[in-house]
Design an enzyme around this catalytic site. Structure first.
Site, PDB file in Angstrom:
ATOM      1  N   GLU A 190       0.811  -1.218   0.000  1.00 24.49           N
ATOM      2  CA  GLU A 190       0.000   0.000   0.000  1.00 24.49           C
ATOM      3  C   GLU A 190       0.844   1.267   0.000  1.00 24.49           C
ATOM      4  O   GLU A 190       0.741   2.118   0.873  1.00 24.49           O
ATOM      5  CB  GLU A 190      -0.963  -0.021   1.191  1.00 24.49           C
ATOM      6  CG  GLU A 190      -1.994  -1.115   1.055  1.00 24.49           C
ATOM      7  CD  GLU A 190      -2.972  -1.205   2.207  1.00 24.49           C
ATOM      8  OE1 GLU A 190      -4.148  -1.518   1.958  1.00 24.49           O
ATOM      9  OE2 GLU A 190      -2.557  -0.975   3.362  1.00 24.49           O
ATOM     10  N   GLU A 211      -4.611 -10.262   0.128  1.00 26.15           N
ATOM     11  CA  GLU A 211      -5.489 -10.051   1.275  1.00 26.15           C
ATOM     12  C   GLU A 211      -6.918 -10.281   0.811  1.00 26.15           C
ATOM     13  O   GLU A 211      -7.323  -9.814  -0.259  1.00 26.15           O
ATOM     14  CB  GLU A 211      -5.366  -8.629   1.840  1.00 26.15           C
ATOM     15  CG  GLU A 211      -4.023  -8.311   2.458  1.00 26.15           C
ATOM     16  CD  GLU A 211      -3.936  -6.884   2.985  1.00 26.15           C
ATOM     17  OE1 GLU A 211      -4.998  -6.294   3.300  1.00 26.15           O
ATOM     18  OE2 GLU A 211      -2.814  -6.353   3.080  1.00 26.15           O
TER      19      GLU A 211
END
Length: 1023
Positions: free
Chosen positions: A457, A521
């Site tokens: 991220e 994820e």
């Protein structure tokens, strides 16, 4: 001289830190090396323990010259190393998921910079004289300086990476003093905005190493397999360093061992000379015939010894390392290990301990890995930083595929709308690349690591492309991952987060795809959930491109705290006055902070189990067994079976499984007798697959997988217990506010105001205190954090019950019907439910309740539930039920719960999620009984399967509580008998419940029968 500008300069990555290298310990003798015990190595000195400590809230308050050799620290306190200072009384933990808790002004950090000063006395062994002495820090958050005996040694950034310094010029015989200064904030903090607690200090091991003047500084082992994946080539590349002027020649040998027996040995380099203060690289390729291969299912390891000898042939040092022969490649669009497609049944794992935070002991690491293996997990992503180097040793040994992730996340820039700010800025390239380089160099020899991850991220830009290039230069044998690279410029695999099942199927159906897809994820395991796992795994196995995923995440990051009254709870964001924070978003694991498995972990184990059973003709016992292992046949598995009736085993047996290779199916028949004509009760065939032998991670008999099949029975009739065939006359009493129905052994009081039972007495004992009342609300789960906005804007949580009608009808001498009409509607808005209750009361004390409802107006798109809520006496705390158990279950999270008869107390039915929320539901319940454990109870049964839960708290109590110590037991039990409940999903971060699990408002009708009883508590066994 060190200056404060060091920590706000992204181009200064370190000062005097040694080059990164493989993590290893050298020994003096082979026998020592093969004990694999670093504490016993004469070359190793662990510095963990109590250090002198001074904490300054501002860096300007740090004591002047504290690092000098004779500084008086007698007034200082002590602190445990490794450890974080916020959990030892200095400052407070701070949790954010997204936000930077400092002003965003890279590379600058605040002048008010919490600082820790450490001092420790060291005594070196006498046989270390003349050796090179290094000090190693495995993890320090975030930037730190080191002194030895008052001399400047070095400076380092990169919190979760090894920092090694040469202190040889500064040490002396006798007492030495090491000093360390740690700053909480540095420019490196901008690269460390991971979803976790901000905690500071020396949080991993610190130790000294003694190295001979000529020593192996680093080595790299590569293994490759031939095209048939049979024979192997082992490449050894070593760097020999000389710090002496008196010795130049060396011989480097290797010995490859299997179970302490040498199977291949030879000389890597003989008679080589390395100049003083120089380093020489030597290489050797070794052919190995048919080695046993390493995979997560078969983690076969060999011991490699590197033996360095001097010019006289005397052993200088021996280095042991465990290696595995395996090959990783992208071939025909799939990721393959040893030539086979693998499926990632993974989890994301943070370092976490509820008492020590980011400091995790070797024992806790081992516990995590053993639990993962026991729950069928085969892969772990080290989210979002390299772990303690010993963690990878355990993954090698126990067998887990690892995505090793760089200590890099700049998530806070996304919050300000500038996600690529640092990642596409060449001024930060060196900082990015160095973090990747240090990780790869440290961990490059672990067979368990099959992917490097560039970080998490952090947007995308030129710095990631530079990282990818450097990664391939160091190691071209593994796959590179980075989810933020949507065009896969700098990644070998296509990875996404929280994509829906429909979306991953779209990815799978893309034309001409070259790279496999994984979900790094998915299935956000926050609180009660995740739901909807099965649908993901159906898709993974249906579409070739899809190769599994990693649940977010392994463990709740709660920190153990105690109230003034000594009540334990686990703290999360905001509990320490930390602002801004992301509240309980760190409580999102499959296990509690104390490592108690959640129901979600049990569900995950079932969904990813490696043996699947389907039925072709269940009444004849004909089954198909599918082996979903990637490498193992089923030779290591025992199969046992039984048939249960009303929870009791009536027949059982064992079957010797034929050899079922990985990926194949085989048909078998279970040789049970036909009991069906002899019984009118439900029967189930249960199949269990268990380990034949002990393994490193589980004992013989550990259950790997199971299956259950209902054996059908037709034309069954309900046989009632004889004393319930007796009827007695009923009488009706009525006044302005109450309607009372009396039998010879009971009386029931209805409130005309509330339209519910307010008292029910049977044979002198209380059956019900209040209810039943239609209910459409439950305490929210974390995974309903977004839908709850719609629900509350529709005032679904504040429904008013307005009794419109209550009438009593005497059907005959032994039967009375009570009709109740009600309008159930919220304030403010214009929708509601036209509800009807019809109670049929029999002279034997039995009640049949028929419930109907018709929604009207503009109601919300979904409801949490449709059911009945009531209050029963607190002494009826022993529950029995025929339905799914033993764990809680919901429509989209129930595969792991077998049908059967279960017994638990109300306390045991409650699962203590760190953040209190809806819990404890049991699905597909045919009947339930609540009793006092002796001779009195209430039996319930629906006309269809129902949901059931019971708590000592109201739904409002649970919803209002922030921690468990705030939940105080009521003097009644709240019993829910629900017709339908909404699915869980994982919409705290992932998708909500799939459409088939959503409870859409519509007209409803169902029946529930209530029977109070005195006598045997297992009334249901006689029905």
């Amino acid at each position: 001289m060190f200056t404060k500008e060091d920590i706000s300069n992204q181009t200064l990555l370190h000062r005097n830190r040694l080059k990164p290298r493989t993590h290893f310990i050298s020994y003096k003798r082979e026998e020592e090396a093969l004990c694999w015990n670093r504490e016993a190595a004469p070359t190793f000195q662990l510095l963990n323990g109590n250090w002198k400590f001074f904490h300054a809230e501002h860096s300007i308050l740090v004591p002047m010259n504290f690092y000098e050799e004779n500084y008086d620290s007698s007034e200082w306190k002590t602190i445990q190393v490794p450890g974080v200072w916020q959990l030892q009384g200095y400052g407070k933990p701070h949790y954010t998921d997204l936000y930077y808790p400092i002003p965003i002004n890279p590379p600058h950090v605040p002048e008010k910079n919490s600082t820790g000063c450490y001092l420790r006395e060291i005594y070196l062994p006498s046989d270390w004289d003349g050796q090179n002495i290094h000090v190693c820090f495995e993890g320090v958050d975030s930037a730190f300086y080191v002194w030895m005996n008052g001399h400047e040694v070095g400076f380092s950034k990169g919190s979760r990476l090894t920092a090694e310094f040469d202190v040889t010029p500064y040490v002396k015989k006798g007492k030495n003093v090491i000093a360390v200064k740690v700053h909480q904030w540095s420019d490196g903090s901008y690269l460390e905005d991971q979803d976790m607690w901000w905690l500071s200090g020396i949080f991993r091991d610190v130790y000294l190493l003694s190295l001979p003047t000529i020593h192996v500084y680093d080595f790299q082992i590569k293994t490759d397999l031939d095209e048939q994946y049979e024979d192997a080539k082992m490449s050894i590349k070593a760097k020999v360093r000389n710090t002496s002027t008196s010795q130049k020649s060396f011989t480097l040998e290797y010995k490859l061992m299997d179970n302490y027996e040498s199977i291949n040995e030879g000389i890597i380099s003989t008679g080589e000379q390395v100049e003083a203060k120089d380093e020489l690289s030597v290489t050797l390729d070794v052919n190995v015939v048919a080695p046993r291969k390493w995979s997560a299912e078969e983690p076969n390891l060999y011991s490699l010894l590197l033996l360095l000898k001097d010019e006289q042939g005397q052993l200088i040092e021996v280095i042991p390392y465990r290696i595995g022969f395996r090959k990783i490649e992208i071939k025909n669009g799939n990721l393959k290990v040893n030539g086979k497609n693998i499926m990632f049944k993974g989890v994301n794992r943070h370092d976490h301990d509820p008492d020590t935070g980011r400091t995790v002991s070797l024992e806790k690491m081992r516990q995590d890995i053993v639990m993962m293996k026991q729950y069928n997990i085969n892969a772990v992503r080290t989210a979002h930083y390299p772990n303690d180097p010993r963690f990878y040793d355990l993954c090698d040994e126990y067998g887990l595929y690892v995505i090793d992730e760089t200590d890099l996340e700049t998530h806070g820039f996304e919050f300000i709308g500038d996600a690529n700010r640092l990642s596409d800025n060449p001024e930060w390239e060196a900082a990015y690349v160095e973090r990747l380089e240090r990780m790869v160099e440290r961990d490059k020899n672990h067979p368990s690591i099959i992917m490097w991850s560039l970080g998490n991220e952090s947007g995308f830009g030129c710095n990631f492309e530079a990282m990818y290039k450097r990664c391939k230069e160091i190691d071209d044998t593994r796959i590179v991952h980075y989810e933020g690279d949507r065009e896969t410029k700098a990644t070998d695999i296509f990875s996404t987060m929280y994509s829906s099942v429909d979306r991953i199927i779209e990815f799978a159906n893309e034309q001409n795809w070259q790279k496999p897809h994984i979900l790094c994820e998915y299935a956000h395991a926050m609180g009660n959930g995740p739901g909807g796992l099965k649908e993901y795994w159906d898709a993974f196995y249906q579409y070739k491109r899809l190769q599994g995923g990693f649940v977010w995440e392994w463990i709740d990051h709660g920190l153990r705290q105690f109230t003034e009254n000594g009540e334990e709870y686990f703290a999360y964001g905001g509990n320490f006055g930390d602002v801004p924070n992301n509240s309980n978003f760190c409580i999102d694991g499959l296990i509690r902070p104390d490592r108690t498995p959640s129901p979600g972990l049990v569900q995950y184990k079932k969904v990813i189990e490696p043996i699947i059973v389907t039925s072709t003709n269940i009444e004849n016992g004909d089954l198909v067994i599918e082996n979903r292992y990637d490498f193992l046949s089923l030779d290591h598995i025992d199969l046992s079976w039984n048939i249960t009736e009303n929870g009791k085993i009536i027949e059982s047996g064992n079957i010797e499984l034929p050899k079922v290779p990985a990926g194949e199916k085989i048909g078998i028949s279970i040789p049970f007798k036909n009991h069906l004509l002899l019984s009118n009760r439900d029967q189930y065939l249960n199949i269990s697959f268990t380990l034949k032998q002990n393994t490193l991670w589980a004992n013989q008999g550990h259950e790997i997988a199971w299956a259950q099949f209902k054996l059908t029975v037709e034309n069954r009739s309900l046989k009632q217990k004889s004393n319930y065939n007796n009827n007695w006359p009923l009488t009706i009493e009525e006044n302005d506010t109450n309607l009372i129905i009396k039998g010879s052994e009971f009386d029931i009081n209805f409130s005309k105001v509330h339209g519910t039972i307010t008292k029910w007495i049977f044979k002198g004992q209380t059956v019900m205190l209040e209810g039943p009342r239609m209910n459409f609300w439950r305490a929210m789960t974390d995974n309903e954090m977004y839908i709850v906005k719609e629900w509350k804007e529709s005032y679904l949580h504040q429904l008013e019950h307005d009794t419109k009608l209550i009438e009593c009808e005497q059907i005959d001498e032994f039967t009375v019907k009570v009709h109740i009409g009600t309008n159930i509607a919220p304030l403010v808005v214009d929708w509601g439910i036209d509800g009807k209750y019809e109670y049929t009361i029999f002279g034997n004390g039995q009640i049949k309740l028929s419930v109907n409802g018709l929604p009207y107006g503009k109601f919300p798109s979904t409801w949490p539930k449709v059911g009945l809520e009531m209050k029963i006496p607190v002494n009826l705390s022993h529950a029995s039920w025929h339905g799914r158990g033993q764990w809680e279950s919901y429509p989209d999270s129930k595969l792991a719960c077998k049908m059967g008869i279960y017994k638990m107390t109300v306390d045991e039915m409650f699962f203590p999620y760190v953040f209190p929320q809806e819990n404890g539901n049991r699905t597909d319940v045919k009947w339930a009984s609540f009793h006092n454990g002796v001779n009195f109870g209430l039996y319930t049964k629906g006309n269809t399967s129902m949901n059931m839960s019971a708590h000592y708290f109201t739904k409002e109590d649970i919803e209002e509580a922030q921690h468990h110590y705030q939940l105080k037991k009521r003097d009644f039990i709240t019993l829910n008998l629900d017709h339908q409940v909404n699915g869980l999903g994982s919409n705290s971060c992932g998708p909500g419940p799939f459409p088939e699990y959503q409870l859409k408002p519509k007209a409803f009708g169902y029946e529930v029968t209530f029977i109070p009883y005195i006598g045997a508590t297992e009334l249901a066994n006689d029905l």
